[in-house]
Design an enzyme around this catalytic site. Structure first.
Site, PDB file in Angstrom:
ATOM      1  N   ARG A 256      -5.078  25.292 -12.679  1.00 31.95           N
ATOM      2  CA  ARG A 256      -3.840  25.806 -12.081  1.00 31.95           C
ATOM      3  C   ARG A 256      -4.148  26.773 -10.947  1.00 31.95           C
ATOM      4  O   ARG A 256      -3.499  26.752  -9.897  1.00 31.95           O
ATOM      5  CB  ARG A 256      -2.994  26.499 -13.150  1.00 31.95           C
ATOM      6  CG  ARG A 256      -2.367  25.553 -14.163  1.00 31.95           C
ATOM      7  CD  ARG A 256      -1.603  26.309 -15.240  1.00 31.95           C
ATOM      8  NE  ARG A 256      -1.037  25.409 -16.244  1.00 31.95           N
ATOM      9  CZ  ARG A 256      -1.056  25.629 -17.552  1.00 31.95           C
ATOM     10  NH1 ARG A 256      -1.618  26.731 -18.038  1.00 31.95           N
ATOM     11  NH2 ARG A 256      -0.522  24.755 -18.390  1.00 31.95           N
TER      12      ARG A 256
ATOM     13  N   ARG B 144       1.983  36.083 -22.582  1.00 31.10           N
ATOM     14  CA  ARG B 144       1.915  35.807 -21.149  1.00 31.10           C
ATOM     15  C   ARG B 144       3.247  36.119 -20.457  1.00 31.10           C
ATOM     16  O   ARG B 144       3.273  36.762 -19.413  1.00 31.10           O
ATOM     17  CB  ARG B 144       1.529  34.343 -20.919  1.00 31.10           C
ATOM     18  CG  ARG B 144       0.154  34.012 -21.468  1.00 31.10           C
ATOM     19  CD  ARG B 144      -0.316  32.685 -20.942  1.00 31.10           C
ATOM     20  NE  ARG B 144      -1.224  32.039 -21.882  1.00 31.10           N
ATOM     21  CZ  ARG B 144      -1.872  30.917 -21.631  1.00 31.10           C
ATOM     22  NH1 ARG B 144      -1.711  30.307 -20.476  1.00 31.10           N
ATOM     23  NH2 ARG B 144      -2.673  30.389 -22.522  1.00 31.10           N
TER      24      ARG B 144
END
Length: 319
Positions: free
Chosen positions: A128, A151
């Site tokens: 990513r 997260r």
């Protein structure tokens, strides 16, 4: 008949995914299924994944429990599985895949293109990170680990402006409404196997292997088999981030398997993108040949360099 013992990690996402498989087995086989929590090395270590073994750190303890007879089957996120087959373990079923795309969750409902230059974007995935850097948006990539709550919580805490996650996990947790952008695979190809589950059992438990096959989706299995064949081929000569996506589509002469893949330098500055088509019945061959073509085109030269975020390894952690 005693209940089937299904081994699972204890995270909310893993328990939810395993619960879906258990429900499907109860409905299809008429057998009771009980979940057995197994703690993996990846769950207890806070070190970067590359330091603790990278691929397989969320899988090996579940496989050990299988081989020891402590559980009868185990459920994994398929992208966590090493590409090398495990002795004594059968991949008995690959259920229908969830949406494989990556997504953005950002402050104030922003998309990647709306984030100001210099905004901090969190991800623990070199794949990513490299593809985000390749978009040239001037964003700062921050390495993060942890479960979905951890997260996303970093946004509210002001540590980052956005995080990148897999849509599949959020969908299974019922949290898709928090997504601010779904990223087109033409901008960011997912990890091989992303969005799919793997149901494993002991290879010598022939009756269970056969019983679990009722959960298998041939189109999903063909797609992820090709994606993982690309990864397995590239791992032989390349340690750079890899994305791959296979899809079974209706062609002029029946079903076709279409596979796209990308290999990038860790800083996203260089990339090799290729695609191919073939028969779903030759999924491994289709993916292997694509990987070989990418190696011949220079993929092996995209070795480790300055990294924009996250631990060095091919693949990525669970979310």
């Amino acid at each position: 008949m005693r209940p089937l013992r299904l081994g699972t990690r204890a995270s909310a996402l893993a328990m939810t995914q395993s619960g879906h498989v258990a429900d499907a087995l109860r409905a299809r086989l008429g057998r009771e299924v009980e979940l057995v929590e197994v703690t993996t090395h990846g769950d207890v270590s806070r070190a970067p994944l590359a330091q603790i073994g990278g691929t397989g750190v969320f899988v090996s303890a579940l496989r050990d429990a299988l081989l020891a007879g402590e559980v009868d089957l185990a459920v994994h996120s398929l992208k966590d599985l090493p590409t090398t087959p495990a002795d004594g373990i059968a991949l008995a079923a690959v259920p229908p895949r969830e949406d494989s795309r990556d997504v953005v969750i950002a402050r104030d409902g922003l998309t990647l293109g709306e984030l100001p230059v210099g905004s901090r974007v969190g991800t623990g995935s070199p794949r990513r990170a490299a593809q985000l850097a390749a978009l040239g948006l001037g964003l700062e990539i921050v390495p993060i680990r942890g479960n979905v709550d951890t997260r996303i919580g970093k946004i509210a805490a002001g540590e980052v402006d956005a995080v990148l996650l897999a849509r599949a996990g959020l969908a299974r947790l019922g949290r898709v409404d928090e997504v601010t952008e779904v990223i087109d695979p033409f901008q960011m190809l997912p990890a091989p196997g992303q969005g799919a589950l793997a149901v494993e059992c002991r290879a010598d438990d022939v009756s269970l292997v056969e019983a679990l096959s009722v959960l298998d989706d041939p189109a999903t299995r063909a797609a992820v088999t090709a994606e993982r064949a690309v990864l397995a081929t590239l791992e032989a000569g390349c340690s750079a981030p890899v994305g791959a996506l296979g899809e079974v589509v209706e062609g002029d002469d029946g079903e076709e398997l279409w596979v796209r893949a990308v290999v990038l330098s860790l800083d996203g500055a260089l990339s090799i993108r290729m695609s191919t088509t073939g028969s779903p019945g030759d999924a491994f061959g289709v993916g292997s040949r694509l990987g070989q073509e990418m190696l011949a085109d220079g993929a092996a030269d995209l070795m480790e360099g300055p990294q924009p975020g996250g631990p060095d390894r091919v693949g990525e952690q669970h979310a």
